[in-house]
Write an enzyme that holds these catalytic residues in place. Structure first.
Site, PDB file in Angstrom:
ATOM      1  N   ARG A  79     -14.386  15.274 -33.183  1.00  0.00           N
ATOM      2  CA  ARG A  79     -13.712  16.383 -32.513  1.00  0.00           C
ATOM      3  C   ARG A  79     -14.189  17.652 -33.206  1.00  0.00           C
ATOM      4  NH1 ARG A  79     -13.113  14.998 -27.772  1.00  0.00           N
ATOM      5  NH2 ARG A  79     -11.233  13.950 -27.103  1.00  0.00           N
ATOM      6  N   PHE A 103     -19.706  14.842 -25.283  1.00  0.00           N
ATOM      7  CA  PHE A 103     -19.387  13.974 -26.416  1.00  0.00           C
ATOM      8  C   PHE A 103     -19.307  12.505 -26.032  1.00  0.00           C
ATOM      9  CE2 PHE A 103     -14.931  13.277 -25.283  1.00  0.00           C
ATOM     10  CZ  PHE A 103     -14.700  14.344 -24.425  1.00  0.00           C
ATOM     11  N   LYS A 131      -0.946   7.503 -23.174  1.00  0.00           N
ATOM     12  CA  LYS A 131      -0.533   7.853 -24.535  1.00  0.00           C
ATOM     13  C   LYS A 131       0.960   7.504 -24.697  1.00  0.00           C
ATOM     14  CE  LYS A 131      -4.619   9.870 -24.060  1.00  0.00           C
ATOM     15  NZ  LYS A 131      -4.830  11.216 -23.652  1.00  0.00           N
ATOM     16  N   PHE A 174      -8.040  21.391 -24.304  1.00  0.00           N
ATOM     17  CA  PHE A 174      -8.355  19.972 -24.342  1.00  0.00           C
ATOM     18  C   PHE A 174      -9.559  19.753 -23.412  1.00  0.00           C
ATOM     19  CE2 PHE A 174      -8.206  15.523 -23.142  1.00  0.00           C
ATOM     20  CZ  PHE A 174      -8.271  14.964 -24.405  1.00  0.00           C
ATOM     21  N   THR A 175     -10.403  18.790 -23.772  1.00  0.00           N
ATOM     22  CA  THR A 175     -11.698  18.629 -23.096  1.00  0.00           C
ATOM     23  C   THR A 175     -11.579  18.534 -21.571  1.00  0.00           C
ATOM     24  OG1 THR A 175     -11.491  16.268 -23.553  1.00  0.00           O
ATOM     25  CG2 THR A 175     -12.826  17.558 -25.086  1.00  0.00           C
ATOM     26  N   ASP A 180       1.209  20.186 -20.738  1.00  0.00           N
ATOM     27  CA  ASP A 180       0.471  18.942 -20.914  1.00  0.00           C
ATOM     28  C   ASP A 180       1.420  18.032 -21.699  1.00  0.00           C
ATOM     29  OD1 ASP A 180      -1.055  16.788 -21.688  1.00  0.00           O
ATOM     30  OD2 ASP A 180      -2.897  17.969 -21.932  1.00  0.00           O
ATOM     31  N   TYR A 196       0.834  -1.207   0.000  1.00  0.00           N
ATOM     32  CA  TYR A 196       0.000   0.000   0.000  1.00  0.00           C
ATOM     33  C   TYR A 196       0.867   1.255   0.000  1.00  0.00           C
ATOM     34  CZ  TYR A 196      -3.810   3.199   0.897  1.00  0.00           C
ATOM     35  OH  TYR A 196      -4.716   4.217   0.778  1.00  0.00           O
TER      36      TYR A 196
HETATM   37  C1  LIG Z   1      -5.916  12.062 -22.973  1.00  0.00           C
HETATM   38  C2  LIG Z   1      -5.503  13.430 -22.717  1.00  0.00           C
HETATM   39  C3  LIG Z   1      -5.670  14.039 -21.466  1.00  0.00           C
HETATM   40  C4  LIG Z   1      -6.425  13.379 -20.327  1.00  0.00           C
HETATM   41  O1  LIG Z   1      -5.844  12.214 -19.903  1.00  0.00           O
HETATM   42  P1  LIG Z   1      -6.672  10.928 -19.394  1.00  0.00           P
HETATM   43  O2  LIG Z   1      -5.602   9.950 -19.096  1.00  0.00           O
HETATM   44  O3  LIG Z   1      -7.576  10.504 -20.516  1.00  0.00           O
HETATM   45  O4  LIG Z   1      -7.444  11.335 -18.200  1.00  0.00           O
HETATM   46  C5  LIG Z   1      -5.183  15.310 -21.299  1.00  0.00           C
HETATM   47  N1  LIG Z   1      -4.579  15.988 -22.298  1.00  0.00           N
HETATM   48  C6  LIG Z   1      -4.429  15.460 -23.524  1.00  0.00           C
HETATM   49  C7  LIG Z   1      -3.768  16.241 -24.595  1.00  0.00           C
HETATM   50  C8  LIG Z   1      -4.882  14.170 -23.770  1.00  0.00           C
HETATM   51  O5  LIG Z   1      -4.759  13.649 -25.006  1.00  0.00           O
END
Ligand SMILES: *Cc1c(COP(=O)(O)O)cnc(C)c1O
Length: 468
Positions: A393, A460, A269, A135-136, A226, A83
């Site tokens: 998008r 979306f 990613k 970004f969303t 980011d 943990y």
């Molecule tokens: C996917 C993504 C996020 C958010 O990350 P999650 O792991 O899906 O929560 C933030 N910024 C960008 C550019 C992304 O592609």
């Protein structure tokens, strides 16, 4: 500035075969047109609501869909599921410090967990956050913490036909104008994204990152990166920016991150894993606060919502992602798909970005109004044609203006064909291109959609539509 011809598109054609071979396979299922009709109606014409069992080639997202290497799978077996104080956490921390160069790390379950922590720690109600396109989830957390988001990306980013090599760049005049308007003390940080997802996976140049740093330093404004696709961004810098051709991706990444005060990361990613993320900072005060808050939302500060084995796979994935042969094959596969579509004059965002082809749904369906959701429509049509899953998008992803309640109407109305890492072959890309062409050939018969259910947040994901 190099032109498109010198950007490695032609020369690299013969050299980017995948630097790995396939050891485990997962069978794909094909469906009939009648089955797909039933499935897309049941999903309300929203590809997020399809069952993956009904999908043939899944290009919904590159998020968490990567194939892990044998080394990563072996790493899963040495997961330390304590943990507190898991050995895998310290391996991960060391990998992030080494390759990204930040001092303090807070692990989270995925990128938005890090965005939530950063927004809550750094933003006060009434603040303003500038960024190179929204970004969303990032903007959601900024707004939820009381900030107003301002898009300060260069105009070329909104022009699908512009061949600018760094369409992710920040417009320094726009940033300066915002500082003049609201005051530097109302800007907690600039949110700087590498390979801007919503602009089509478009990179930001090293020169621009350096210039943004210089401007922010004048006013004492922080920069948070980011870093989700920062290694992909490093490849574009190596290919396109003067002075970087002989630098390694690792060197480029370190310099690039060095212009920021910290970063949020979606490990799903670049890191070649299926889950995980982190917040990093060089600011000991913000670190203290984030490390305190992480236990409320994510988990203890040495796992933050990840299993020990996931942190181990992520630490190994970081090392693999920085290898130039891998990154060239990753981006090369997307360029290959772009070249096929180009042969048929299919409209998409140029230059080809790092993780996806973004079809230009406005140019695809010039007869559809944006309020009839051209990009959403194209995603549904592609699925109907071949079982390929893409995503919208455009106006649906952009959501509503919080003050007026009207749709945000982005200039870009795009359907994204996102390529998972190390998952599909060149033959799959051929099938995808042929299906896009089939949709293009019967584009005039398409009438668009009406939205019949609209969720309150990040609509979306769960919105439902009917045919007009
Ligand atoms: C996917 C993504 C996020 C958010 O990350 P999650 O792991 O899906 O929560 C933030 N910024 C960008 C550019 C992304 O592609």
């Amino acid at each position: 500035m190099p032109t498109l011809h010198t950007m490695g598109q032609q020369q690299d054609r013969r050299s980017w075969a995948e630097p790995y071979k396939i050891k485990v396979v997962e069978p794909l299922r094909t469906t009939t047109r009648a089955e797909r009709e039933r499935a897309i109606v049941a999903a309300g014409y929203n590809t997020f609501l399809l069952r993956s069992a009904d999908v043939y080639i899944d290009l919904l997202t590159d998020s968490g869909t990567s194939a892990m290497s044998d080394r990563q799978w072996a790493g899963m077996m040495v997961g330390d599921e304590a943990y507190a104080g898991s050995a895998n956490y310290y391996r991960l921390e060391a990998a992030i410090q080494k390759y990204y160069g930040y001092q303090y790390i807070v692990p989270t379950h995925q990128g938005r967990g890090a965005e939530n922590l950063l927004s809550q720690c750094a933003i006060k109600p009434g603040d303003h956050v500038p960024g190179n396109m929204y970004f969303t989830t990032t903007r959601y957390h900024q707004e939820h913490a009381g900030a107003t988001f301002h898009d300060v990306i260069i105009d070329a980013a909104h022009d699908t036909s512009s061949l600018h090599p760094f369409k992710g760049d920040i417009d320094l005049d726009k940033l300066q104008a915002l500082i003049d308007e609201v005051g530097a003390d109302k800007i907690p940080y600039v949110c700087m994204a590498a390979t801007v997802n919503m602009a089509g996976g478009q990179p930001i140049s090293m020169g621009n990152a350096r210039a943004v740093r210089a401007l922010c330093d004048k006013y004492g404004i922080k920069i948070y990166l980011d870093a989700t696709r920062a290694v992909e961004n490093a490849l574009f810098i190596q290919e396109r920016e003067d002075g970087y051709a002989d630098r390694t991706l690792a060197e480029i990444l370190r310099e690039f991150c060095g212009y920021s005060d910290g970063a949020t990361m979606s490990g799903k990613k670049d890191h070649l894993v299926n889950i995980g993320g982190w917040l990093a900072t060089n600011d000991p005060e913000l670190f203290e606060e984030a490390r305190n808050l992480v236990v409320v939302y994510e988990g203890l500060h040495t796992y933050g919502g990840m299993a020990g084995r996931d942190m181990e796979a992520m630490a190994i994935g970081i090392e693999e992602s920085i290898e130039v042969d891998y990154m060239k094959s990753r981006v090369g596969q997307i360029r290959y798909l772009g070249e096929l579509l180009d042969q048929w004059q299919i409209p998409f965002v140029k230059p080809v970005g790092g993780h996806a082809i973004f079809l230009d749904a406005r140019a695809f369906y010039p007869h559809l109004q944006q309020d009839h959701f051209p990009a959403q429509t194209l995603a549904a049509e592609l699925y109907l044609d071949s079982g390929i899953r893409s995503m919208e998008r455009g106006i649906v992803s952009a959501g509503r203006n919080q003050l007026t309640g009207d749709h945000h109407r982005p200039k870009l109305e795009l359907t994204r064909l996102t390529i998972p890492r190390r998952v599909y072959t060149q033959a799959h890309m051929d099938v995808v291109a042929e299906s896009v062409k089939a949709c293009y050939d019967h584009r005039e018969a398409v009438t668009g959609l009406n939205m019949v259910y609209e969720p309150k947040y990040l609509r979306f994901f769960q919105a439902r539509f009917e045919r007009r």
